[in-house]
Design a protein around this motif. Structure first.
Motif, PDB file in Angstrom:
ATOM      1  N   UNK A 226     -29.861 -10.289  94.392  1.00 11.04           N
ATOM      2  CA  UNK A 226     -30.898  -9.722  93.527  1.00 11.04           C
ATOM      3  C   UNK A 226     -32.097 -10.653  93.387  1.00 11.04           C
ATOM      4  N   UNK A 227     -32.480 -11.262  94.489  1.00 11.55           N
ATOM      5  CA  UNK A 227     -33.624 -12.175  94.461  1.00 11.55           C
ATOM      6  C   UNK A 227     -34.930 -11.417  94.229  1.00 11.55           C
ATOM      7  N   UNK A 228     -35.035 -10.209  94.771  1.00  9.77           N
ATOM      8  CA  UNK A 228     -36.263  -9.423  94.608  1.00  9.77           C
ATOM      9  C   UNK A 228     -36.475  -9.061  93.147  1.00  9.77           C
ATOM     10  N   UNK A 229     -35.416  -8.611  92.496  1.00 10.47           N
ATOM     11  CA  UNK A 229     -35.544  -8.175  91.105  1.00 10.47           C
ATOM     12  C   UNK A 229     -35.547  -9.301  90.098  1.00 10.47           C
ATOM     13  N   UNK A 230     -34.991 -10.449  90.463  1.00  8.00           N
ATOM     14  CA  UNK A 230     -34.887 -11.563  89.515  1.00  8.00           C
ATOM     15  C   UNK A 230     -35.233 -12.866  90.220  1.00  8.00           C
ATOM     16  N   UNK A 231     -36.501 -13.251  90.131  1.00  6.99           N
ATOM     17  CA  UNK A 231     -36.931 -14.468  90.828  1.00  6.99           C
ATOM     18  C   UNK A 231     -36.321 -15.731  90.234  1.00  6.99           C
ATOM     19  N   UNK A 232     -35.719 -15.613  89.056  1.00  4.47           N
ATOM     20  CA  UNK A 232     -35.067 -16.753  88.415  1.00  4.47           C
ATOM     21  C   UNK A 232     -33.549 -16.711  88.548  1.00  4.47           C
ATOM     22  N   UNK A 233     -33.047 -15.886  89.487  1.00  8.37           N
ATOM     23  CA  UNK A 233     -31.598 -15.787  89.649  1.00  8.37           C
ATOM     24  C   UNK A 233     -31.012 -17.124  90.091  1.00  8.37           C
ATOM     25  N   UNK A 234     -29.729 -17.301  89.806  1.00  6.27           N
ATOM     26  CA  UNK A 234     -29.056 -18.560  90.115  1.00  6.27           C
ATOM     27  C   UNK A 234     -29.146 -18.887  91.602  1.00  6.27           C
ATOM     28  N   UNK A 235     -28.883 -17.900  92.451  1.00  2.43           N
ATOM     29  CA  UNK A 235     -28.895 -18.120  93.890  1.00  2.43           C
ATOM     30  C   UNK A 235     -30.277 -18.553  94.366  1.00  2.43           C
ATOM     31  N   UNK A 236     -31.312 -17.891  93.861  1.00  2.70           N
ATOM     32  CA  UNK A 236     -32.673 -18.220  94.264  1.00  2.70           C
ATOM     33  C   UNK A 236     -33.025 -19.637  93.837  1.00  2.70           C
ATOM     34  N   UNK A 237     -32.623 -19.999  92.619  1.00  2.00           N
ATOM     35  CA  UNK A 237     -32.889 -21.351  92.134  1.00  2.00           C
ATOM     36  C   UNK A 237     -32.236 -22.403  93.003  1.00  2.00           C
ATOM     37  N   UNK A 238     -30.966 -22.186  93.341  1.00  2.00           N
ATOM     38  CA  UNK A 238     -30.259 -23.128  94.215  1.00  2.00           C
ATOM     39  C   UNK A 238     -30.969 -23.260  95.556  1.00  2.00           C
ATOM     40  N   UNK A 239     -31.215 -22.115  96.172  1.00  2.00           N
ATOM     41  CA  UNK A 239     -31.764 -22.134  97.523  1.00  2.00           C
ATOM     42  C   UNK A 239     -33.161 -22.747  97.558  1.00  2.00           C
ATOM     43  N   UNK A 240     -34.008 -22.355  96.616  1.00  2.00           N
ATOM     44  CA  UNK A 240     -35.380 -22.863  96.590  1.00  2.00           C
ATOM     45  C   UNK A 240     -35.405 -24.380  96.442  1.00  2.00           C
TER      46      UNK A 240
END
Length: 537
Positions: A226-240
């Motif tokens: 759910x990176x598109x809908x939630x730019x602050x998601x846990x996965x996105x934070x880790x990866x970024x």
């Protein structure tokens, strides 16, 4: 302080000091009666000699390749620390050497001093002779750095010989199946929904990054990040955090601070801990997948609905390679890190060029409408449609030429004495194909920094021209990028649906109004691309 002054200072403290000792201290050392003074003189002489040796080791490549024109290491280090982009470095440091030495030159990188090859014939030779130029060990750089812990070994990227064949056999069914265009199309529709919320001026870089992350995680192991809908998601934070940290210029130049001296940087220690959590999540997904498949839960799905992890596990029962959970985790992690940024950067670059070339954008829109119609509703193209949209593929190929996200090929090593560009290459030399160099060589491409999709028009392109052998965004040979089909499908679906739904251009105050501002080192694309969007329906 200029690079020249720094270099002069180093030379003064090495060569000149050593000369002083040789001329004045050492000849008179026997006349020194005080043992402490004598010991101090000897110690100073040894220190000067070591400093001189260190200077030569750092500033000069190995003896066997010193006859090849090379980049000045101090100029190179200053350029990296300044943050010069890859195109600037090519124009000012590498292109003059490419023209001077048949496309062969020497420069440092994370693997040490390496021979770069930018002639089409030499590049094809390197790619086609895997037995002479196998993948280099430690090709990601110093072991135990953040980057080498992310692009792990053994994996499909890092292994060679029989071990690589096992990984390739395991992954082959997953990457050479029908591509999940409906998945990609539904994710594009999610992006449309987010654009609607912002209504107008959009940071499209962020959206294509999150689209690509959702696409690779969903297609890779069936996980909805759910990176598109939630730019602050846990996965996105880790990866970024991991992606940004892996290519930090300081740790690129001085890897010792990411290994032995990591304790000096608490933020670096934190990133390595984040990676451990990230690896644990992927490992758990693999364990859960194996249990699910053992229970027959995936048997009802069609091949194009199954994720890469599922297909790789199922292939073990047939002709696929059998991998341990750790090896499969390494491969999946490689697919994420190698596939996400490259695809996202390629799509952002294409959006930039379409935004700054309204005539090309309109021509592409007309072709898409010809295939998908102009009804006021979203239409997801089929694989066959995207492949036969000639102009769409011309735009993508030209984008990958002028702004290919991967600027260098994966490091190889000469397994035996050989020759490239008329230069002797000794066994053990690191060889790197210079993708950005060959794709911008003005001797091959007319106006190489001009965006011109017509270069790839199949109706007018002469197949005997050198340009047909100078396009290597995915490498070539048996180690060609295994994700080629997936990234091309993603780009085709995204661009086709985007130009059909919107007209877009650069805002008047864009940071790119005078030309693209490039971000990244090894992987490049436009920095923070903001566009003005106007709906067509």
């Amino acid at each position: 302080m200029s690079v020249a002054k720094v270099q002069d200072m180093l030379q003064m403290t090495s060569t000149h000091i050593l000369n002083l000792y040789e001329l004045y201290v050492l000849p008179n050392l026997s006349t020194v009666k005080n043992d402490k003074k004598k010991l101090a003189c000897i110690g100073s002489a040894i220190a000067a000699t070591l400093l001189y040796s260190l200077y030569r080791k750092i500033s000069l490549p190995p003896v066997g390749i010193r006859a090849i024109p090379r980049v000045n290491i101090f100029t190179y280090m200053a350029s990296v620390l300044r943050g010069d982009d890859a195109h600037y470095q090519l124009k000012h440091m590498y292109a003059p050497l490419i023209a001077k030495a048949n496309g062969v030159y020497v420069r440092p990188n994370r693997c040490g001093w390496s021979v770069y090859v930018a002639d089409p014939a030499d590049i094809r030779y390197v790619y086609s002779k895997a037995e002479i130029f196998p993948k280099a060990p430690n090709s990601i750089g110093e072991p135990n750095t953040l980057l080498s812990a992310m692009i792990r070994s053994p994996s499909i990227v890092t292994t060679v010989g029989e071990s690589w064949k096992v990984h390739k056999k395991a992954a082959h069914p997953a990457f050479y199946r029908a591509m999940p265009v409906n998945l990609f199309g539904s994710l594009v529709q999610q992006v449309f929904g987010e654009i609607e919320k912002e209504n107008g001026t959009i940071n499209i870089s962020g959206y294509v990054e999150r689209f690509s992350f959702d696409a690779i995680t969903a297609a890779g192991f069936g996980y909805n990040a759910n990176a598109i809908g939630d730019k602050n998601s846990e996965w996105v934070g880790y990866y970024t955090a991991l992606s940004k940290g892996a290519f930090d210029p300081f740790f690129f130049l001085f890897p010792i601070f990411d290994t032995t001296l990591r304790w000096m940087f608490p933020s670096r220690i934190h990133l390595h801990k984040i990676l451990e959590v990230f690896l644990g999540k992927i490992t758990q997904i693999i364990v859960d997948k194996r249990e699910m498949i053992a229970k027959g839960a995936a048997s009802s799905l069609g091949e194009n609905e199954k994720d890469l992890c599922t297909l790789m596990i199922e292939a073990e029962e047939g002709e696929g390679g059998v991998l341990t959970n750790a090896e499969m985790m390494n491969d999946l992690l490689t697919f994420v890190f190698a596939g996400h940024d490259t695809t996202a950067n390629a799509m952002a670059s294409a959006m930039y060029y379409l935004a700054t070339h309204k005539d090309i954008q309109q021509k592409l829109r007309e072709e898409v409408i010809e295939f998908l119609g102009d009804a006021p509703e979203d239409v997801i193209p089929t694989v066959e449609q995207t492949k036969t949209m000639t102009y769409l593929n011309m735009v993508i190929k030209e984008t990958l030429r002028i702004m290919g996200p991967a600027v260098w090929g994966h490091p190889r090593i000469a397994a035996e004495d050989t020759e490239l560009g008329g230069f002797f290459i000794p066994k053990g030399t690191i060889i790197i194909t210079d993708v950005i160099g060959v794709q911008h060589d003005e001797r091959i491409w007319e106006e190489p920094y001009k965006f011109d999709p017509e270069r790839f028009n199949p109706d007018i392109e002469d197949p005997t021209k050198r340009t047909t052998n100078a396009w290597f965004p995915f490498g070539s040979g048996q180690r060609q990028c295994i994700g080629l089909n997936m990234t091309m499908t993603e780009q085709r679906v995204v661009l086709a649906m985007m130009v059909r739904k919107y007209e877009f251009c650069l805002p008047k105050d864009s940071i790119h109004k005078d030309g693209m501002i490039i971000a990244g080192m090894d992987l490049i694309g436009p920095k923070e691309l903001v566009l003005d969007f106007t709906k067509r329906y």
